[in-house]
Design a protein around this motif. Sequence first.
Motif, PDB file in Angstrom:
ATOM      1  N   VAL A 118       0.844  -1.256   0.134  1.00  0.00           N
ATOM      2  CA  VAL A 118      -0.089  -0.014  -0.013  1.00  0.00           C
ATOM      3  C   VAL A 118       0.946   1.233   0.088  1.00  0.00           C
ATOM      4  CG1 VAL A 118      -1.671   1.236   1.355  1.00  0.00           C
ATOM      5  CG2 VAL A 118      -1.873  -1.112   1.120  1.00  0.00           C
ATOM      6  N   SER A 119       0.670   1.930  -1.131  1.00  0.00           N
ATOM      7  CA  SER A 119       1.382   3.224  -1.214  1.00  0.00           C
ATOM      8  C   SER A 119       0.935   4.591  -0.506  1.00  0.00           C
ATOM      9  CB  SER A 119       1.635   3.568  -2.572  1.00  0.00           C
ATOM     10  OG  SER A 119       0.507   3.962  -3.209  1.00  0.00           O
ATOM     11  N   ALA A 120       1.753   5.593  -0.416  1.00  0.00           N
ATOM     12  CA  ALA A 120       1.312   6.748   0.313  1.00  0.00           C
ATOM     13  C   ALA A 120       0.219   7.300  -0.620  1.00  0.00           C
ATOM     14  CB  ALA A 120       2.416   7.746   0.393  1.00  0.00           C
ATOM     15  N   LEU A 127      -7.971   9.445   2.448  1.00  0.00           N
ATOM     16  CA  LEU A 127      -7.899  10.823   3.102  1.00  0.00           C
ATOM     17  C   LEU A 127      -9.046  11.544   2.151  1.00  0.00           C
ATOM     18  CD1 LEU A 127      -7.495  12.805   5.113  1.00  0.00           C
ATOM     19  CD2 LEU A 127      -5.512  13.342   4.003  1.00  0.00           C
ATOM     20  N   GLN A 128      -9.040  11.619   0.725  1.00  0.00           N
ATOM     21  CA  GLN A 128      -9.769  12.469  -0.043  1.00  0.00           C
ATOM     22  C   GLN A 128     -10.969  11.833   0.083  1.00  0.00           C
ATOM     23  OE1 GLN A 128      -8.779  15.167  -0.826  1.00  0.00           O
ATOM     24  NE2 GLN A 128      -6.747  15.194  -1.695  1.00  0.00           N
ATOM     25  N   GLU A 129     -11.362  10.765   0.109  1.00  0.00           N
ATOM     26  CA  GLU A 129     -12.501  10.013  -0.074  1.00  0.00           C
ATOM     27  C   GLU A 129     -13.340  10.445   1.157  1.00  0.00           C
ATOM     28  OE1 GLU A 129     -14.362   8.790  -2.254  1.00  0.00           O
ATOM     29  OE2 GLU A 129     -12.998   7.796  -3.745  1.00  0.00           O
ATOM     30  N   LEU A 130     -12.732  10.271   2.341  1.00  0.00           N
ATOM     31  CA  LEU A 130     -13.342  10.560   3.748  1.00  0.00           C
ATOM     32  C   LEU A 130     -13.617  12.022   3.728  1.00  0.00           C
ATOM     33  CD1 LEU A 130     -10.892   8.594   6.118  1.00  0.00           C
ATOM     34  CD2 LEU A 130     -13.471   8.183   5.582  1.00  0.00           C
ATOM     35  N   PHE A 151       1.955  13.261   2.202  1.00  0.00           N
ATOM     36  CA  PHE A 151       2.309  11.923   2.454  1.00  0.00           C
ATOM     37  C   PHE A 151       3.660  11.511   1.098  1.00  0.00           C
ATOM     38  CE2 PHE A 151      -1.518  10.347   4.308  1.00  0.00           C
ATOM     39  CZ  PHE A 151      -2.383  11.468   4.301  1.00  0.00           C
ATOM     40  N   ALA A 152       4.398  10.627   1.614  1.00  0.00           N
ATOM     41  CA  ALA A 152       5.321  10.119   0.838  1.00  0.00           C
ATOM     42  C   ALA A 152       5.772   8.576   1.128  1.00  0.00           C
ATOM     43  CB  ALA A 152       6.713  11.076   0.983  1.00  0.00           C
ATOM     44  N   GLU A 159       5.441   8.167   4.891  1.00  0.00           N
ATOM     45  CA  GLU A 159       5.585   9.044   5.816  1.00  0.00           C
ATOM     46  C   GLU A 159       4.878  10.406   5.648  1.00  0.00           C
ATOM     47  OE1 GLU A 159       9.349  12.115   5.474  1.00  0.00           O
ATOM     48  OE2 GLU A 159      10.049  10.120   5.713  1.00  0.00           O
ATOM     49  N   ILE A 160       4.041  10.619   6.930  1.00  0.00           N
ATOM     50  CA  ILE A 160       3.174  11.355   6.696  1.00  0.00           C
ATOM     51  C   ILE A 160       3.570  12.840   7.572  1.00  0.00           C
ATOM     52  CG2 ILE A 160       0.812  12.134   7.574  1.00  0.00           C
ATOM     53  CD1 ILE A 160       0.197   8.986   7.554  1.00  0.00           C
TER      54      ILE A 160
END
Length: 231
Positions: A118-120, A127-130, A151-152, A159-160
Amino acid sequence: MARPRATRANAFAALLAIALGFAIATQVQQTDQSGLEQLREDELVRILDDVSQEQGRLASDTRELESSRDTLLSGVDSSAEALKSAQERLDTLGILSGTAPATGPGVVITINDPDRKVSAARLLDALQELRDAGAEAVQIGDVRVVANTWFADANGGVEISGRRVDPPYSIKAIGDPATMASAMDIPGGVSESVRGDGATSTVRQADSIEITALHSLQDPRYARPVPAPSK
C-alpha cells in the motif's frame, strides 16, 4: 489569391475530420449516459441517501447560522451571545486546525498490509474520499491530518508530514459514519483498490470515537496579517 481546389485528398481529410468529430461526440454522450446506468439499484439508493443526508446537514447548519445572526442583530444579550459565538468559533477552528482533540461519531478504518504494497498515494486517496464524504477530523496512526499534511513512500511504510507510519494503518475519521463507510466501498474506490494491492481493509462504524493526536502550529515564514485600515 487562388481559390483552393477540391482535391481527393482534401475531401478525404474533410470526411476524416467529420468522422472523428462524430466519434468523439458519441463517446462523450455514452460516457454521460453510462455514469449512473452502470450502477446497481442498491448503489443508486446509497448515493441518493448520501446526498439527502448532506443536504439535511447543510440545511441544519444554515438554520443555526441564521439563528446566531438574528440574535446578534437583535441586540438582546448581544455581549453574552457574541462571546458564546466566538468561543464556539474558536473550538471549531481548533478542531479544523488540529490543535484541539475531537470526539464524535465516525469510522475506524484498518488496512492490513503484510506485503507492504500500500503506497502513500493510496492513503491519500482514502483521505480524499473521507473528506469528500464530510469527515471533519482525521487521524492516521499517531498523526493528526490537517490541510497541509503531506504523504510520501518510505521503504515499506509511509511518511506523513515527516513522521513514519507502518502497517497495519489505522485511520480514524469523525463525521457521518454511514456516509463515510459507503464512500470507502464504492465500486473502484479505496477498499477495492486496497484489495488490488494485496492488502485488506475493514471499516468499523462507531457512535463515538476520540481523535487525540494534535498538530503543532508553526509561525509562517512569509505570510503576515493584513493591517487594519486606518479610520
